[in-house]
Design a protein around this motif. Structure first.
Motif, PDB file in Angstrom:
ATOM      1  N   ASP A 189       0.822  -1.206   0.000  1.00 49.64           N
ATOM      2  CA  ASP A 189       0.000   0.000   0.000  1.00 49.64           C
ATOM      3  C   ASP A 189       0.861   1.263   0.000  1.00 49.64           C
ATOM      4  O   ASP A 189       0.593   2.223  -0.719  1.00 49.64           O
ATOM      5  CB  ASP A 189      -0.920   0.001   1.231  1.00 49.64           C
ATOM      6  N   ILE A 192       2.518   1.794  -3.381  1.00 51.59           N
ATOM      7  CA  ILE A 192       1.552   2.229  -4.397  1.00 51.59           C
ATOM      8  C   ILE A 192       1.323   3.733  -4.277  1.00 51.59           C
ATOM      9  O   ILE A 192       1.340   4.462  -5.281  1.00 51.59           O
ATOM     10  CB  ILE A 192       0.225   1.458  -4.238  1.00 51.59           C
ATOM     11  N   ASN A 193       1.101   4.226  -3.056  1.00 47.34           N
ATOM     12  CA  ASN A 193       0.896   5.662  -2.837  1.00 47.34           C
ATOM     13  C   ASN A 193       2.092   6.461  -3.339  1.00 47.34           C
ATOM     14  O   ASN A 193       1.956   7.477  -4.010  1.00 47.34           O
ATOM     15  CB  ASN A 193       0.688   5.928  -1.342  1.00 47.34           C
ATOM     16  N   LEU A 196       2.452   6.267  -7.217  1.00 49.70           N
ATOM     17  CA  LEU A 196       1.412   6.973  -7.954  1.00 49.70           C
ATOM     18  C   LEU A 196       1.529   8.492  -7.785  1.00 49.70           C
ATOM     19  O   LEU A 196       1.416   9.246  -8.764  1.00 49.70           O
ATOM     20  CB  LEU A 196       0.039   6.492  -7.468  1.00 49.70           C
ATOM     21  N   LEU A 231      -5.841  -1.474  -6.185  1.00 48.83           N
ATOM     22  CA  LEU A 231      -5.513  -0.250  -5.443  1.00 48.83           C
ATOM     23  C   LEU A 231      -6.084  -0.311  -4.027  1.00 48.83           C
ATOM     24  O   LEU A 231      -7.247  -0.681  -3.839  1.00 48.83           O
ATOM     25  CB  LEU A 231      -6.082   0.978  -6.150  1.00 48.83           C
ATOM     26  N   ALA A 235      -5.411   4.970  -1.712  1.00 47.65           N
ATOM     27  CA  ALA A 235      -5.020   5.345  -3.075  1.00 47.65           C
ATOM     28  C   ALA A 235      -6.256   5.541  -3.958  1.00 47.65           C
ATOM     29  O   ALA A 235      -6.261   6.408  -4.840  1.00 47.65           O
ATOM     30  CB  ALA A 235      -4.103   4.283  -3.658  1.00 47.65           C
ATOM     31  N   ARG A 238      -7.548   9.084  -3.248  1.00 50.45           N
ATOM     32  CA  ARG A 238      -6.704  10.126  -3.829  1.00 50.45           C
ATOM     33  C   ARG A 238      -6.834  10.146  -5.353  1.00 50.45           C
ATOM     34  O   ARG A 238      -6.804  11.211  -5.972  1.00 50.45           O
ATOM     35  CB  ARG A 238      -5.248   9.906  -3.412  1.00 50.45           C
TER      36      ARG A 238
END
Length: 662
Positions: A189, A192-193, A196, A231, A235, A238
């Motif tokens: 997680d 990924i944040n 991205l 996701l 995320a 956002r």
């Protein structure tokens, strides 16, 4: 006045294709493009090539081209009912298929995408429409639509996304706009944040400098988020915010940045199902899908893929053998389920090409798991490849083709014979299960079994005739087609001969069964009300069970039942006998009640019994003991009518009846 009807074909996919193409044809006609006449002809179900005729050219230039086109179509078709339907038949679907293929090939952005089937071509055409379509942001400014691309792993989602990006960037005037891809699957997680949205220096331990996220890297270009269904919730929130405002913040900063990036999303997940499970935000799902999504079908659902596309893949990799691959190799590829889709197929073909060493690609060049799955099928299920393959360096001859057809026939015959008529099979099983050594019973079994075998063989020959006809319609060498046609004719002749034999034998067997006791019993049981709702199979098993039980308890009873059955209706005669006995018992009971007297204890008198309790021997002794009927009545207490009735029942002459005068 002519009426135009927008009739659609059968099938959801076919109707969707026709509607999609109609929309484009109408747009071409309205805009007056050079191909408007061809589009008008195609709209009314004619080939595009016919649109070059003067009458279609004139109709396309008329003030109302659709009405003018309807008049042309009515004249050409001879419509007499005042209604002209737009194209919708099989020929029109073929024309639509060709139109979609031409549309894919006319732009290099989609030429690399391998597809020839109707479903995939439709999705590619829709992708071209959506690639340059625009919506509005929250301030009313135009912006490209986000697009959701769905499909199994390996179907070409990323390749399609690149094609969409190329078309959009070209229209935008920035052909070198960036195209970024972010693969979400397998990432944590936090990663990924960070991947991205990026981060600023000091956002967390180890963040020693600012880092650009994928969204910012795609500024003025496109970001493809692959496996968007994976996701995490933070995320998702956002990303939704960015899709709404085109603004984002890096991890660890408070200010927002405006980024002009188009978002494309791809996933193999069923996002609607994830939404219902609470694992994916509904608002984000609708933002990504916007109005509709593109769905690429898996390889096994792409009609004609292995016939049309595999050769293209081989040629694109420099394979020049003639033929490129054998029919068996192609069939083995088509029979495999391809969980990895195009990605897996390309890998398999590249491996096979290296093993083929420039020669024709054959089954032996394929991976072992494909070989095993294909070769485990019986020969007749691999017939098209077996019949078509040429031995390296040889051409198929008439004799060789005939020999191969014979091998396929042997494989067919090795299968279990087709089921005969159910009623014949049940009758044969019923008769065979009865332990009856009588010659007529054994003859009946033989006759019914012969009918079953004839029916099975007749059905086998019909199936083979159909199989040969179907194979002959395949794309096979002429020498093979001729051998198949000869086999089809032979199977037809055998089927007819068997049918004639059936027609001759069946009346004889049925006539024999008409008088067969066990078949008569079966028919009588079937007619009883209690068995009306029971199916024939269960009823036959029930009768067999009863007969077997009787035979086990009383072996001699079977002969007696067969004897009774031969005399007529078993149950009718049984009912009559039971009824007769009941009536006699009723009369005896009434007589006993009427003649009952107090018993006098006399030492010289025999003990009194009811008349029904006396045996025939006791009645005979009674006639000899008493000289007169009055004496018999006095000593026994039986009235004259009762004495006469029982003597008559047991066939004993009545000595007290007066002789009739001559």
């Amino acid at each position: 006045m002519l009426q135009v009807d927008e009739l659609l074909p059968q099938g959801a996919l076919q109707s969707e294709v026709v509607l999609h193409v109609r929309r484009h044809l109408r747009r071409i006609i309205r805009s007056g493009e050079p191909s408007a006449a061809q589009a008008l002809a195609m709209l009314f179900g004619f080939a595009r090539a016919e649109g070059k005729a003067p009458e279609w050219m004139a109709a396309a230039e008329a003030p109302e081209p659709l009405l003018a086109g309807a008049e042309v179509a009515a004249r050409l078709r001879g419509a007499s009912n005042g209604v002209v339907a737009l194209g919708h038949d099989d020929a029109h679907l073929t024309e639509c298929h060709a139109w979609l293929l031409d549309r894919k090939e006319e732009d290099e952005a989609f030429q690399r995408i391998i597809a020839t089937d109707l479903a995939t071509l439709l999705e590619l055409s829709k992708a071209r429409d959506l690639a340059t379509a625009q919506g509005q942001d929250d301030q009313g400014k135009p912006r490209p639509l986000p697009i959701l691309i769905q499909g199994d792993t390996g179907v070409g989602k990323e390749l399609l996304a690149r094609g969409i990006h190329v078309l959009w960037a070209r229209k935008k005037g920035v052909p070198k706009a960036p195209f970024e891809v972010m693969h979400v699957a397998g990432m944590t997680d936090e990663l990924i944040n960070d991947e991205l949205f990026g981060h600023v220096e000091g956002a967390y331990t180890g963040a020693k400098a600012d880092r650009l996220g994928r969204i910012e890297a795609a500024n003025h270009g496109t970001l493809l988020i692959d496996e968007v269904g994976d996701l995490p919730p933070a995320a998702q929130l956002r990303l939704l915010r960015f899709l709404q405002t085109q603004k984002m913040s890096r991890v660890g900063e408070n200010r927002e940045r405006h980024v002009d990036a188009r978002i494309l999303a791809a996933t193999w997940h069923d996002l609607e199902q994830l939404v219902n499970q609470g694992r994916f935000r509904r608002d984000l799902f609708h933002r990504l899908r916007f109005g509709s999504s593109l769905v690429l079908p898996p390889l096994v659902k792409r009609e004609g893929f292995f016939r049309d596309v595999v050769p293209q893949v081989l040629e694109s990799r420099g394979h020049k053998a003639k033929p490129l691959l054998t029919r068996s190799a192609r069939d083995a590829l088509a029979q495999y389920p391809w969980p990895g889709n195009l990605r897996e197929l390309v890998g398999v073909l590249e491996e096979a090409l290296s093993l083929a060493d420039g020669g024709t690609l054959r089954v032996e060049h394929l991976p072992a798991h494909l070989q095993r799955q294909y070769l485990s099928l019986p020969l007749h299920e691999r017939a098209s490849g077996f019949l078509a393959d040429e031995v390296e360096g040889q051409k198929l001859t008439e004799a060789h083709a005939t020999w191969r057809v014979e091998q396929v026939a042997r494989s067919m015959n090795a299968d279990a014979p087709p089921a005969a008529k159910p009623e014949l099979v049940r009758l044969a099983e019923f008769l065979s299960s009865l332990n009856d050594p009588a010659p007529e019973h054994q003859q009946a079994i033989q006759g019914v079994q012969e009918l079953v075998q004839l029916d099975q063989e007749h059905r086998r020959q019909l199936a083979q005739e159909k199989a040969w006809a179907n194979l002959a319609r395949h794309d096979l060498p002429g020498v093979v087609v001729r051998a198949l046609q000869a086999a089809e004719t032979a199977a037809h002749e055998r089927a007819e001969a068997l049918q004639h034999r059936q027609r001759d034998l069946e009346p004889q067997v049925m006539q024999q069964l008409e008088h067969h006791p066990w078949v008569k019993l079966l028919g009588e049981v079937r007619s009883l009300p209690i068995f009306q709702q029971m199916d024939d199979e269960k009823m036959s098993k029930f009768v067999l069970f009863v007969i077997s039980a009787i035979q086990s308890a009383m072996p001699a009873a079977i002969d007696k039942i067969r004897e009774e059955l031969s005399k007529g209706s078993f149950f009718q005669r049984m009912r009559e006998q039971i009824g007769k006995a009941m009536k006699e018992n009723l009369r005896d009971s009434e007589s006993d009640v009427e003649t009952e007297e107090p018993v006098i204890d006399e030492s010289n008198s025999p003990p009194r019994k009811k008349p029904s309790a006396l045996t025939p021997d006791e009645w005979l002794e009674l006639t000899k003991r008493y000289a007169t009927q009055a004496e018999a009545q006095r000593e026994t207490g039986y009235d004259p009518k009762t004495i006469a009735r029982y003597l008559e029942r047991y066939g004993i002459p009545n000595p007290w009846t007066k002789a009739l005068p001559s």
